[in-house]
Design an enzyme around this catalytic site. Structure first.
Site, PDB file in Angstrom:
ATOM      1  N   CYS A 181      12.021 -12.445   8.289  1.00 28.69           N
ATOM      2  CA  CYS A 181      10.833 -12.350   7.450  1.00 28.69           C
ATOM      3  C   CYS A 181      11.159 -12.440   5.962  1.00 28.69           C
ATOM      4  O   CYS A 181      10.441 -13.106   5.202  1.00 28.69           O
ATOM      5  CB  CYS A 181      10.099 -11.046   7.743  1.00 28.69           C
ATOM      6  SG  CYS A 181       8.567 -10.833   6.795  1.00 28.69           S
ATOM      7  N   CYS A 232       7.070  -4.565  12.201  1.00 30.30           N
ATOM      8  CA  CYS A 232       5.779  -4.180  11.617  1.00 30.30           C
ATOM      9  C   CYS A 232       4.602  -4.727  12.404  1.00 30.30           C
ATOM     10  O   CYS A 232       3.464  -4.308  12.166  1.00 30.30           O
ATOM     11  CB  CYS A 232       5.703  -4.669  10.174  1.00 30.30           C
ATOM     12  SG  CYS A 232       5.710  -6.473  10.009  1.00 30.30           S
ATOM     13  N   ILE A 274       4.378   3.680  -1.231  1.00 29.69           N
ATOM     14  CA  ILE A 274       4.859   4.243  -2.488  1.00 29.69           C
ATOM     15  C   ILE A 274       5.921   3.366  -3.148  1.00 29.69           C
ATOM     16  O   ILE A 274       5.991   3.285  -4.378  1.00 29.69           O
ATOM     17  CB  ILE A 274       5.399   5.686  -2.259  1.00 29.69           C
ATOM     18  CG1 ILE A 274       5.611   6.390  -3.593  1.00 29.69           C
ATOM     19  CG2 ILE A 274       6.673   5.660  -1.418  1.00 29.69           C
ATOM     20  CD1 ILE A 274       5.914   7.869  -3.436  1.00 29.69           C
ATOM     21  N   GLY A 306       0.816  -1.206   0.000  1.00 26.52           N
ATOM     22  CA  GLY A 306       0.000   0.000   0.000  1.00 26.52           C
ATOM     23  C   GLY A 306       0.846   1.250   0.000  1.00 26.52           C
ATOM     24  O   GLY A 306       0.331   2.361  -0.102  1.00 26.52           O
TER      25      GLY A 306
END
Length: 346
Positions: free
Chosen positions: A93, A190, A13, A11
């Site tokens: 991750c 995150c 840029i 989502g």
């Protein structure tokens, strides 16, 4: 979507411009977004993501990776603190989730490659080995977080922003009228929102706040702590013990449930041991001069790496370094090339 490129989108840029650059090459592509189960309450929903992808006429696939993310990333995070180490979840991750289970989902849909918005570069040398390089923007380079990708994963990786600066990325988005959903830069962790690491760990039920002693480097008791998971090597805040100068965390003694503190000069060391090294370049057969980065915001420093077996090494720094933290990633560079990376040991 047979033989296409999957573009991991969040989502933001960076993934949007990455997708634009791929579409401009006329490559068949689709967007793929994964759910972790730890999204912010205001995270973009499916309709917002569809609108995001419609800007580029990209089909969108949303996959549920909640179980994998919890077991491979969040459990690792909790277990590291339980062991007295400071984890680096992005280093886990990327190989296990994004270029692991996510890419496997994308491959089932016909993708041959996975593109992400990382600022890094990958190339294949004359010997057929894949190489990882820093992104050209020194302020945004994210090669450190990709140091544990295997040869097989690098062969399928695509980083369209590797030769772009962040300013150029923003300028292109504005020029083409590309509208990201989220404008905030992604965080290193995150899955933690609106709470401290210590509170998050307590909420998982994996760690108990077990009080213990705070001792200085001579073994003298100078105070008490409420749980070792609240501390990391080099930390200054939260010690709350009066002294002639500020105390810093020097070591976390899990066996004795002790926090060892000292003064700034006690943080320095000229060496460390690194385990579970993923060699992207061929493993050196003897000592090799490199630049070693011991955390993401650390400038890589001159050092000599001496392999010990196939996946461990001793790193000797040309100049002593502060806060060499167990559990963090040590990543080795030769110029702009990433040679490999492993975990700093206690």
């Amino acid at each position: 979507m047979t033989d296409s490129i999957a573009i991991a989108i969040s989502g933001g840029i960076d993934s949007l411009v990455s997708a634009y650059l791929i579409k401009e090459q006329g490559i068949d592509a689709f967007a793929i977004h994964f759910l972790t189960g730890y999204e912010k309450p205001d995270s973009p929903g499916r309709e917002a993501l569809k609108a995001y992808c419609r800007q580029l006429a990209l089909p969108l696939v949303v996959v549920d990776l909640k179980t994998s993310f919890r077991s491979l990333v969040v459990d690792y995070f909790s277990n590291a603190y339980h062991s007295g180490e400071t984890p680096n979840p992005c280093l886990v991750c990327n190989p296990l989730i994004k270029f692991g289970v996510l890419f496997e989902k994308a491959r089932e849909l016909g993708a041959r490659n996975l593109a992400t918005g990382h600022y890094a570069r990958v190339a294949k040398n004359r010997q057929g080995r894949y190489q990882l390089f820093k992104g050209l923007d020194p302020h945004k380079d994210q090669s450190y977080f990709l140091a544990r990708l295997t040869q097989e994963q690098l062969a399928r990786a695509c980083f369209p922003l590797g030769r772009w600066t962040k300013l150029e990325t923003k300028a292109l988005a504005e020029e083409k009228g590309l509208q990201p959903i989220t404008r905030q830069e992604s965080q290193d962790v995150c899955f933690i929102h609106g709470t401290s690491y210590a509170d998050f760990l307590a909420q998982t039920g994996r760690l108990d706040s077990k009080p213990g002693e705070i001792v200085d480097t001579t073994g003298r008791v100078v105070g008490t702590h409420n749980g070792l998971h609240q501390f990391t090597v080099g930390q200054r805040r939260g010690i709350n013990c009066p002294a002639s100068q500020a105390y810093y965390v020097v070591r976390i003694d899990i066996r004795n449930n002790r926090l060892v503190v000292g003064f700034r000069e006690d943080l320095s060391t000229d060496r460390c041991r690194v385990r579970d090294i993923n060699w992207i370049a061929e493993m050196p057969r003897g000592p090799v001069a490199v630049a070693t980065r011991i955390r993401y915001r650390h400038r890589a420093v001159a050092s000599v790496v001496t392999p010990v077996g196939d996946a461990a090494a001793v790193v000797r720094f040309d100049l002593p370094q502060d806060a060499v933290t167990p559990g963090q990633g040590a990543v080795f560079y030769r110029g702009d090339e990433v040679l490999g990376g492993g975990w700093i040991e206690r």
